[in-house]
Design a protein around this motif. Structure first.
Motif, PDB file in Angstrom:
ATOM      1  N   GLY A 164       0.820  -1.199   0.000  1.00 57.04           N
ATOM      2  CA  GLY A 164       0.000   0.000   0.000  1.00 57.04           C
ATOM      3  C   GLY A 164       0.858   1.255   0.000  1.00 57.04           C
ATOM      4  O   GLY A 164       1.902   1.302   0.655  1.00 57.04           O
ATOM      5  N   ARG A 165       0.407   2.279  -0.713  1.00 54.31           N
ATOM      6  CA  ARG A 165       1.161   3.531  -0.725  1.00 54.31           C
ATOM      7  C   ARG A 165       1.246   4.135   0.672  1.00 54.31           C
ATOM      8  O   ARG A 165       2.241   4.775   1.016  1.00 54.31           O
ATOM      9  CB  ARG A 165       0.535   4.516  -1.709  1.00 54.31           C
ATOM     10  CG  ARG A 165       0.801   4.164  -3.160  1.00 54.31           C
ATOM     11  CD  ARG A 165       0.194   5.166  -4.113  1.00 54.31           C
ATOM     12  NE  ARG A 165      -1.267   5.126  -4.089  1.00 54.31           N
ATOM     13  CZ  ARG A 165      -2.041   5.909  -4.832  1.00 54.31           C
ATOM     14  NH1 ARG A 165      -1.500   6.806  -5.648  1.00 54.31           N
ATOM     15  NH2 ARG A 165      -3.360   5.798  -4.777  1.00 54.31           N
ATOM     16  N   ALA A 166       0.226   3.905   1.494  1.00 52.35           N
ATOM     17  CA  ALA A 166       0.271   4.427   2.868  1.00 52.35           C
ATOM     18  C   ALA A 166       1.401   3.798   3.660  1.00 52.35           C
ATOM     19  O   ALA A 166       2.046   4.462   4.483  1.00 52.35           O
ATOM     20  CB  ALA A 166      -1.069   4.187   3.560  1.00 52.35           C
ATOM     21  N   ASP A 167       1.669   2.513   3.413  1.00 52.74           N
ATOM     22  CA  ASP A 167       2.776   1.855   4.110  1.00 52.74           C
ATOM     23  C   ASP A 167       4.116   2.405   3.644  1.00 52.74           C
ATOM     24  O   ASP A 167       5.043   2.586   4.443  1.00 52.74           O
ATOM     25  CB  ASP A 167       2.723   0.342   3.885  1.00 52.74           C
ATOM     26  CG  ASP A 167       1.679  -0.339   4.751  1.00 52.74           C
ATOM     27  OD1 ASP A 167       1.370   0.192   5.831  1.00 52.74           O
ATOM     28  OD2 ASP A 167       1.172  -1.398   4.344  1.00 52.74           O
ATOM     29  N   VAL A 168       4.233   2.674   2.362  1.00 52.68           N
ATOM     30  CA  VAL A 168       5.472   3.262   1.846  1.00 52.68           C
ATOM     31  C   VAL A 168       5.698   4.630   2.485  1.00 52.68           C
ATOM     32  O   VAL A 168       6.815   4.954   2.915  1.00 52.68           O
ATOM     33  CB  VAL A 168       5.407   3.387   0.309  1.00 52.68           C
ATOM     34  CG1 VAL A 168       6.622   4.144  -0.221  1.00 52.68           C
ATOM     35  CG2 VAL A 168       5.324   2.005  -0.331  1.00 52.68           C
ATOM     36  N   ALA A 169       4.652   5.437   2.568  1.00 53.32           N
ATOM     37  CA  ALA A 169       4.770   6.756   3.186  1.00 53.32           C
ATOM     38  C   ALA A 169       5.140   6.648   4.655  1.00 53.32           C
ATOM     39  O   ALA A 169       5.967   7.424   5.162  1.00 53.32           O
ATOM     40  CB  ALA A 169       3.463   7.531   3.018  1.00 53.32           C
ATOM     41  N   ASP A 170       4.559   5.685   5.352  1.00 55.22           N
ATOM     42  CA  ASP A 170       4.868   5.508   6.774  1.00 55.22           C
ATOM     43  C   ASP A 170       6.329   5.117   6.974  1.00 55.22           C
ATOM     44  O   ASP A 170       6.994   5.588   7.905  1.00 55.22           O
ATOM     45  CB  ASP A 170       3.962   4.441   7.382  1.00 55.22           C
ATOM     46  CG  ASP A 170       2.525   4.915   7.578  1.00 55.22           C
ATOM     47  OD1 ASP A 170       2.275   6.130   7.434  1.00 55.22           O
ATOM     48  OD2 ASP A 170       1.659   4.061   7.868  1.00 55.22           O
ATOM     49  N   VAL A 171       6.831   4.235   6.118  1.00 51.70           N
ATOM     50  CA  VAL A 171       8.241   3.833   6.214  1.00 51.70           C
ATOM     51  C   VAL A 171       9.139   5.030   5.926  1.00 51.70           C
ATOM     52  O   VAL A 171      10.110   5.289   6.662  1.00 51.70           O
ATOM     53  CB  VAL A 171       8.553   2.680   5.242  1.00 51.70           C
ATOM     54  CG1 VAL A 171      10.065   2.462   5.143  1.00 51.70           C
ATOM     55  CG2 VAL A 171       7.869   1.402   5.694  1.00 51.70           C
ATOM     56  N   ALA A 172       8.844   5.775   4.871  1.00 54.18           N
ATOM     57  CA  ALA A 172       9.669   6.928   4.523  1.00 54.18           C
ATOM     58  C   ALA A 172       9.691   7.938   5.663  1.00 54.18           C
ATOM     59  O   ALA A 172      10.747   8.492   6.006  1.00 54.18           O
ATOM     60  CB  ALA A 172       9.146   7.584   3.251  1.00 54.18           C
ATOM     61  N   VAL A 260       8.439  -3.421   6.271  1.00 58.41           N
ATOM     62  CA  VAL A 260       7.432  -2.450   6.715  1.00 58.41           C
ATOM     63  C   VAL A 260       7.204  -2.583   8.212  1.00 58.41           C
ATOM     64  O   VAL A 260       7.204  -1.589   8.956  1.00 58.41           O
ATOM     65  CB  VAL A 260       6.101  -2.641   5.947  1.00 58.41           C
ATOM     66  CG1 VAL A 260       4.988  -1.811   6.600  1.00 58.41           C
ATOM     67  CG2 VAL A 260       6.256  -2.236   4.489  1.00 58.41           C
ATOM     68  N   GLU A 261       7.040  -3.808   8.678  1.00 56.13           N
ATOM     69  CA  GLU A 261       6.795  -4.021  10.107  1.00 56.13           C
ATOM     70  C   GLU A 261       8.015  -3.676  10.950  1.00 56.13           C
ATOM     71  O   GLU A 261       7.897  -3.073  12.025  1.00 56.13           O
ATOM     72  CB  GLU A 261       6.374  -5.471  10.356  1.00 56.13           C
ATOM     73  CG  GLU A 261       6.023  -5.746  11.818  1.00 56.13           C
ATOM     74  CD  GLU A 261       5.357  -7.088  12.020  1.00 56.13           C
ATOM     75  OE1 GLU A 261       4.906  -7.351  13.157  1.00 56.13           O
ATOM     76  OE2 GLU A 261       5.290  -7.880  11.061  1.00 56.13           O
ATOM     77  N   ARG A 262       9.198  -4.028  10.480  1.00 56.65           N
ATOM     78  CA  ARG A 262      10.406  -3.738  11.247  1.00 56.65           C
ATOM     79  C   ARG A 262      10.610  -2.239  11.435  1.00 56.65           C
ATOM     80  O   ARG A 262      11.050  -1.785  12.493  1.00 56.65           O
ATOM     81  CB  ARG A 262      11.639  -4.327  10.554  1.00 56.65           C
ATOM     82  CG  ARG A 262      11.727  -5.829  10.636  1.00 56.65           C
ATOM     83  CD  ARG A 262      13.115  -6.347  10.335  1.00 56.65           C
ATOM     84  NE  ARG A 262      13.618  -5.941   9.040  1.00 56.65           N
ATOM     85  CZ  ARG A 262      14.634  -5.100   8.860  1.00 56.65           C
ATOM     86  NH1 ARG A 262      15.239  -4.540   9.897  1.00 56.65           N
ATOM     87  NH2 ARG A 262      15.041  -4.793   7.638  1.00 56.65           N
ATOM     88  N   ILE A 263      10.273  -1.449  10.424  1.00 58.91           N
ATOM     89  CA  ILE A 263      10.546  -0.018  10.493  1.00 58.91           C
ATOM     90  C   ILE A 263       9.407   0.752  11.154  1.00 58.91           C
ATOM     91  O   ILE A 263       9.646   1.697  11.913  1.00 58.91           O
ATOM     92  CB  ILE A 263      10.822   0.530   9.085  1.00 58.91           C
ATOM     93  CG1 ILE A 263      12.079  -0.126   8.518  1.00 58.91           C
ATOM     94  CG2 ILE A 263      11.002   2.057   9.109  1.00 58.91           C
ATOM     95  CD1 ILE A 263      12.283   0.082   7.047  1.00 58.91           C
ATOM     96  N   THR A 264       8.172   0.355  10.885  1.00 64.06           N
ATOM     97  CA  THR A 264       7.036   1.093  11.443  1.00 64.06           C
ATOM     98  C   THR A 264       6.536   0.529  12.766  1.00 64.06           C
ATOM     99  O   THR A 264       5.813   1.205  13.504  1.00 64.06           O
ATOM    100  CB  THR A 264       5.849   1.112  10.460  1.00 64.06           C
ATOM    101  OG1 THR A 264       5.336  -0.224  10.306  1.00 64.06           O
ATOM    102  CG2 THR A 264       6.278   1.651   9.104  1.00 64.06           C
ATOM    103  N   GLY A 265       6.881  -0.737  13.041  1.00 67.64           N
ATOM    104  CA  GLY A 265       6.416  -1.346  14.281  1.00 67.64           C
ATOM    105  C   GLY A 265       5.046  -1.985  14.175  1.00 67.64           C
ATOM    106  O   GLY A 265       4.482  -2.439  15.175  1.00 67.64           O
ATOM    107  N   ARG A 266       4.485  -2.057  12.974  1.00 63.57           N
ATOM    108  CA  ARG A 266       3.181  -2.709  12.772  1.00 63.57           C
ATOM    109  C   ARG A 266       3.189  -3.424  11.434  1.00 63.57           C
ATOM    110  O   ARG A 266       3.941  -3.072  10.532  1.00 63.57           O
ATOM    111  CB  ARG A 266       2.041  -1.688  12.830  1.00 63.57           C
ATOM    112  CG  ARG A 266       2.241  -0.547  11.890  1.00 63.57           C
ATOM    113  CD  ARG A 266       0.953   0.055  11.400  1.00 63.57           C
ATOM    114  NE  ARG A 266       1.251   0.991  10.335  1.00 63.57           N
ATOM    115  CZ  ARG A 266       1.470   0.661   9.086  1.00 63.57           C
ATOM    116  NH1 ARG A 266       1.446  -0.607   8.724  1.00 63.57           N
ATOM    117  NH2 ARG A 266       1.734   1.578   8.164  1.00 63.57           N
TER     118      ARG A 266
END
Length: 277
Positions: A164-172, A260-266
């Motif tokens: 999802g683009r939202a996940d990419v934005a959250d990681v960035a 995604v999970e490692r960087i955002t925590g979810r």
């Protein structure tokens, strides 16, 4: 210690805009094609067009730059290389680049070769770099369907771990909050599962309330159907469209990563969660 000035390109787009909003408290500089469409978050708004010889002027003072990849075009490689040169000339220290999974000079997906070229330019620039290699965007795949609800292409039973683009934005955003912790890192951003195009059509259709289905094509049929639907389309664009599916067929985008999970925590969002949002 003074916090680094962040620069965000594409800050009026889907990903750049979401990153800018998430980092509003850090007062990033917004780098956009049309400053009239951006709201200053405290770091200023500058016109910055990839390939523009004056792009470096907009980057002066920026310490860490989020380089969102530009629009698909026949000149994107040159435009990206010009931006890398502009960043170096302006004194930017660190570039976080939105690349693509499987970026390589011989990638099946032809646009991933463009990203490999940009990665090579960054590696040769002397800048500190972080690479965010995205998979295909899960929120866009259902929109490949035609008016009859058919997704067609030579993907066979191959799988794609679309993100999802939202996940990419959250990681960035997470990377830009602590950029020094991610220097030299290469992250592969995927969804939580790898799906066939048949599965994507069925599950996306259920959420969107639309009858979607996948129709497999041969490579020859794929080129013919696109030439018929979009006469005059240049070869590079046809190659990109068709290789989207051949790259799924050969497994280029099937790997599921936990970055995604490692960087955002979810956990990364599922297809259904993405589409409902």
């Amino acid at each position: 210690m003074t916090a680094p000035l962040l620069g965000i390109t594409g800050a009026t787009g889907a990903i750049g805009g979401a990153v800018a909003a998430a980092l509003a408290d850090l007062r990033p500089r917004l780098l956009v094609r049309d400053p009239a469409k951006a709201v200053d978050l405290g770091g200023g708004v500058r016109r910055c067009v990839y390939g523009d010889p004056h792009a470096a002027e907009a980057l002066v003072g920026v310490d860490v730059l989020l380089l969102v990849s530009g629009h698909e075009s026949a000149t994107r490689r040159a435009e990206h290389r010009a931006m890398v040169e502009a960043a170096a000339a302006a004194g930017v220290a660190h570039v976080v680049y939105l690349s693509f999974v499987g970026a390589a000079p011989d990638a099946t997906f032809t646009l991933a070769r463009d990203h490999a070229d940009t990665e090579a330019a960054l590696a040769a620039s002397g800048l500190a770099i972080t690479l965010l290699r995205d998979n295909f965007y899960a929120d866009l795949l259902p929109h490949f369907a035609d008016d009859a609800g058919v997704l067609r292409g030579p993907a066979g039973t191959g799988r794609v771990a679309a993100v999802g683009r939202a996940d990419v934005a959250d990681v960035a955003a997470a990377v830009l909050r602590a950029p020094h912790e991610h220097v030299g890192a290469v992250y592969e951003l995927s969804g939580p599962e790898a799906l066939t195009m048949d599965e994507i059509a069925a599950r996306a259709g259920a959420v969107l309330g639309r009858d979607l289905r996948f129709e497999d094509e041969t490579v020859e049929e794929a080129y013919a159907s696109r030439r018929a639907a979009y006469p005059g389309t240049p070869d590079w664009q046809l190659d990109a469209w068709v290789s989207t599916y051949t790259a799924i067929a050969d497994g280029s985008f099937a790997r599921v990563s936990d970055d995604v999970e490692r960087i955002t925590g979810r956990p990364a969002r599922t297809l259904e969660t993405i589409l409902r949002a």
